[in-house]
Design a protein around this motif. Structure first.
Motif, mmCIF file in Angstrom:
data_model
loop_
_atom_site.group_PDB
_atom_site.id
_atom_site.type_symbol
_atom_site.label_atom_id
_atom_site.label_comp_id
_atom_site.label_asym_id
_atom_site.label_seq_id
_atom_site.Cartn_x
_atom_site.Cartn_y
_atom_site.Cartn_z
ATOM 1 N N UNK A 240 -1.148 -23.624 -1.112
ATOM 2 C CA UNK A 240 -1.734 -24.010 0.188
ATOM 3 C C UNK A 240 -1.017 -23.291 1.322
ATOM 4 N N UNK A 241 0.297 -23.175 1.191
ATOM 5 C CA UNK A 241 1.100 -22.538 2.237
ATOM 6 C C UNK A 241 0.723 -21.056 2.375
ATOM 7 N N UNK A 242 0.594 -20.394 1.217
ATOM 8 C CA UNK A 242 0.237 -18.970 1.255
ATOM 9 C C UNK A 242 -1.119 -18.752 1.928
ATOM 10 N N UNK A 243 -2.065 -19.640 1.605
ATOM 11 C CA UNK A 243 -3.409 -19.540 2.207
ATOM 12 C C UNK A 243 -3.314 -19.730 3.728
ATOM 13 N N UNK A 244 -2.510 -20.728 4.103
ATOM 14 C CA UNK A 244 -2.349 -21.062 5.513
ATOM 15 C C UNK A 244 -1.718 -19.886 6.266
ATOM 16 N N UNK A 245 -0.674 -19.324 5.682
ATOM 17 C CA UNK A 245 0.031 -18.207 6.312
ATOM 18 C C UNK A 245 -0.895 -17.001 6.444
ATOM 19 N N UNK A 246 -1.659 -16.765 5.390
ATOM 20 C CA UNK A 246 -2.587 -15.626 5.393
ATOM 21 C C UNK A 246 -3.570 -15.751 6.563
ATOM 22 N N UNK A 247 -4.063 -16.988 6.749
ATOM 23 C CA UNK A 247 -5.030 -17.214 7.824
ATOM 24 C C UNK A 247 -4.373 -17.118 9.198
ATOM 25 N N UNK A 248 -3.168 -17.694 9.319
ATOM 26 C CA UNK A 248 -2.508 -17.725 10.627
ATOM 27 C C UNK A 248 -1.887 -16.388 10.986
ATOM 28 N N UNK A 249 -1.435 -15.653 9.972
ATOM 29 C CA UNK A 249 -0.646 -14.446 10.191
ATOM 30 C C UNK A 249 -1.530 -13.211 10.362
ATOM 31 N N UNK A 250 -2.786 -13.352 9.933
ATOM 32 C CA UNK A 250 -3.704 -12.211 9.868
ATOM 33 C C UNK A 250 -3.736 -11.383 11.154
ATOM 34 N N UNK A 251 -3.799 -12.047 12.299
ATOM 35 C CA UNK A 251 -4.006 -11.302 13.538
ATOM 36 C C UNK A 251 -2.793 -10.480 13.959
ATOM 37 N N UNK A 252 -1.639 -10.757 13.338
ATOM 38 C CA UNK A 252 -0.452 -9.993 13.725
ATOM 39 C C UNK A 252 -0.114 -8.898 12.710
ATOM 40 N N UNK A 253 -0.932 -8.790 11.662
ATOM 41 C CA UNK A 253 -0.680 -7.753 10.665
ATOM 42 C C UNK A 253 -1.562 -6.561 10.974
ATOM 43 N N UNK A 254 -0.972 -5.351 11.124
ATOM 44 C CA UNK A 254 -1.798 -4.188 11.438
ATOM 45 C C UNK A 254 -2.856 -3.943 10.366
ATOM 46 N N UNK A 255 -3.989 -3.373 10.813
ATOM 47 C CA UNK A 255 -5.109 -3.159 9.893
ATOM 48 C C UNK A 255 -4.738 -2.354 8.668
ATOM 49 N N UNK A 256 -3.917 -1.295 8.884
ATOM 50 C CA UNK A 256 -3.616 -0.440 7.735
ATOM 51 C C UNK A 256 -2.793 -1.202 6.692
ATOM 52 N N UNK A 257 -1.986 -2.172 7.144
ATOM 53 C CA UNK A 257 -1.218 -2.967 6.186
ATOM 54 C C UNK A 257 -2.177 -3.834 5.376
ATOM 55 N N UNK A 258 -3.175 -4.404 6.111
ATOM 56 C CA UNK A 258 -4.177 -5.229 5.417
ATOM 57 C C UNK A 258 -4.901 -4.390 4.367
ATOM 58 N N UNK A 259 -5.274 -3.145 4.764
ATOM 59 C CA UNK A 259 -5.990 -2.278 3.836
ATOM 60 C C UNK A 259 -5.136 -1.938 2.630
ATOM 61 N N UNK A 260 -3.837 -1.678 2.895
ATOM 62 C CA UNK A 260 -2.931 -1.372 1.781
ATOM 63 C C UNK A 260 -2.847 -2.556 0.830
ATOM 64 N N UNK A 261 -2.790 -3.774 1.425
ATOM 65 C CA UNK A 261 -2.746 -4.975 0.593
ATOM 66 C C UNK A 261 -3.993 -5.088 -0.257
ATOM 67 N N UNK A 262 -5.138 -4.781 0.376
ATOM 68 C CA UNK A 262 -6.403 -4.866 -0.363
ATOM 69 C C UNK A 262 -6.383 -3.908 -1.551
#
Lengths: 265, 191
Positions: A240-262
């Motif tokens: 639950x915590x990981x899901x919560x962090x993912x949702x809350x933290x998303x806007x501060x993670x640069x797009x390219x990092x998100x893409x790399x994660x994907x």
């Protein structure tokens, strides 16, 4: 589907190891191979667990412990952030907090429990959780603040960027990774330390009280059942915590990092 | 804007000793001089980022646009956010300054995906958007190729025609081409 199969296989593998360990222990000790009260077989523990599930006290104790630990974690997090912010602003305060951090790091939890037992019996577990979580949050957030890019601070100064915008565009993106890392390490620790403190100094309606009673009655089946409950709750909590962090933290993670994660997923 | 009796030291090293500088409003002043002589320090003093000096600055506006030697962009903000973060009251639109710096297509990109020259152009666009009364630029065009310079600089200077523009540069040819005044601070103690 494949993932579920893999997880099932891993669980079954470890249950198999558990059976094997009980069997070897029983043979080694010359005890009955069909029933071992000291080192119970998984099916005996699961039966005990289902028995616990049917009792109202199980839910009351579990929820009470969860609430206590959650409240103390929130207090520790807020306190850690507050102290980190003022320490980064006033260096002498950082120096002032150091002895407290060193004490918390070097003194075993048990010693704190025994000291607090006589002082604040009912709140011992909450206080212990705060003691365990506070240093992690403080150290990480402080480190995050200290790592704020000085060049970008000068940009803010030169262009007289308002404080609110500075928080959003500079402070939060820099500090959030440190903060999330602190929370991730704290969650498991808060849970373990909180329950350990409850077991040593059990308040009413707590998981620690049941664990303590099971230990006194040498009811290892119940002890194992409670241990399983702790594992399950911790796993759910982390998920639950990981899901919560993912949702809350998303806007501060640069797009390219998100893409790399994907990509890596 | 006039700087009078400026004295600035770094430990025992004297950078400026009772120096005086004058910058004419609406004119482009190029400051040249060898490395370490104090060109960037002078800009930082004018911008109010360095306050450890003696002397006085007369007629300095509170609103200063500063293009640093490095782009200094917020890594988590897009190109347009990096520009608009500076002010809510610009007479220009983000699209307009992006068009002027030939960056319209990069509007939503993050700085990390752009080249050094592009980042420097964003820094320039940011300064233009902020619309300071004084424009301080520290080697702003060194990362740009000649063709891009030819394309952007005339348009940028047109926009800055009423401003006090102070540019630090090593490029004497560029200074001769665009400057109204050139200050050589190779002998700062005599300024």
């Amino acid at each position: 589907m494949k993932k579920a199969l893999k997880i099932t296989f891993v669980i079954l593998f470890w249950i198999g190891i558990w059976y094997l360990a009980v069997l070897i222990y029983s043979l080694f000790k010359g005890m009955s191979l069909s029933y071992n009260p000291l080192f119970p077989y998984p099916h005996h523990v699961f039966l005990k667990l289902f028995e616990l599930f049917s009792k109202g006290s199980f839910y009351l104790s579990t929820i009470s412990s969860l609430i206590r630990i959650l409240i103390s974690t929130v207090i520790a997090v807020l306190l850690g952030i507050f102290c980190a912010v003022i320490s980064s602003r006033f260096n002498f305060l950082h120096l002032f907090i150091q002895p407290l951090l060193s004490t918390i790091k070097s003194v075993p939890v048990t010693v704190f429990v025994f000291i607090l037992y006589l002082l604040i019996f009912d709140f011992t577990s909450m206080f212990i959780t705060i003691l365990m979580v506070f240093p992690i949050v403080f150290a990480n957030v402080y480190e995050g603040i200290k790592n704020i890019d000085k060049d970008l601070l000068e940009v803010c100064q030169a262009y007289k960027i308002p404080f609110g915008k500075r928080i959003k565009s500079l402070y939060l993106p820099t500090i959030m990774p440190y903060f999330v890392s602190a929370l991730t390490s704290s969650i498991g620790l808060a849970w373990k330390a909180g329950i350990a403190a409850e077991a040593l100094c059990p308040p009413d309606n707590s998981m620690g009280l049941h664990i303590s009673l099971a230990k006194q009655n040498i009811d290892n089946e119940e002890l194992f059942a409670w241990a399983l409950t702790l594992i399950i709750i911790n796993l759910l909590f982390e998920f639950a915590f990981k899901k919560l962090v993912k949702a809350a933290f998303k806007k501060w993670v640069p797009n390219e990092v998100k893409n790399e994660n994907k990509k890596s997923n | 804007m006039k700087i009078r009796n400026l004295t600035k030291k770094f430990a025992s090293k004297i950078i400026f000793d009772n120096a005086t500088f004058e910058f004419i409003d609406g004119k482009i002043t190029y400051i040249t001089g060898k490395s370490g002589i104090g060109k960037t320090t002078l800009l930082r003093i004018i911008a109010g980022l360095d306050k450890a000096y003696t002397g006085e600055i007369l007629g300095r506006s509170d609103k200063i646009s500063y293009v640093f030697q490095e782009p200094r962009l917020f890594p988590n903000l897009t190109v347009s956010e990096n520009i608009s973060v500076t002010t809510d009251n610009s007479p220009y639109t983000v699209d307009m300054v992006l068009k002027l710096t030939e960056l319209e297509k990069e509007k939503d990109a993050l700085p990390s995906s752009l080249s050094g020259g592009m980042k420097m152009r964003i820094a320039l666009a940011r300064a233009l958007y902020y619309n300071g009364d004084v424009f301080l630029m520290d080697e702003p065009f060194s990362a740009l190729d000649d063709a891009t310079k030819e394309l952007i600089l005339p348009k940028a200077f047109e926009l800055l025609k009423d401003k006090t523009v102070i540019i630090v540069s090593h490029n004497i040819e560029e200074a001769k081409k665009y400057a109204d005044t050139i200050i050589d601070i190779n002998s700062p103690l005599n300024n």
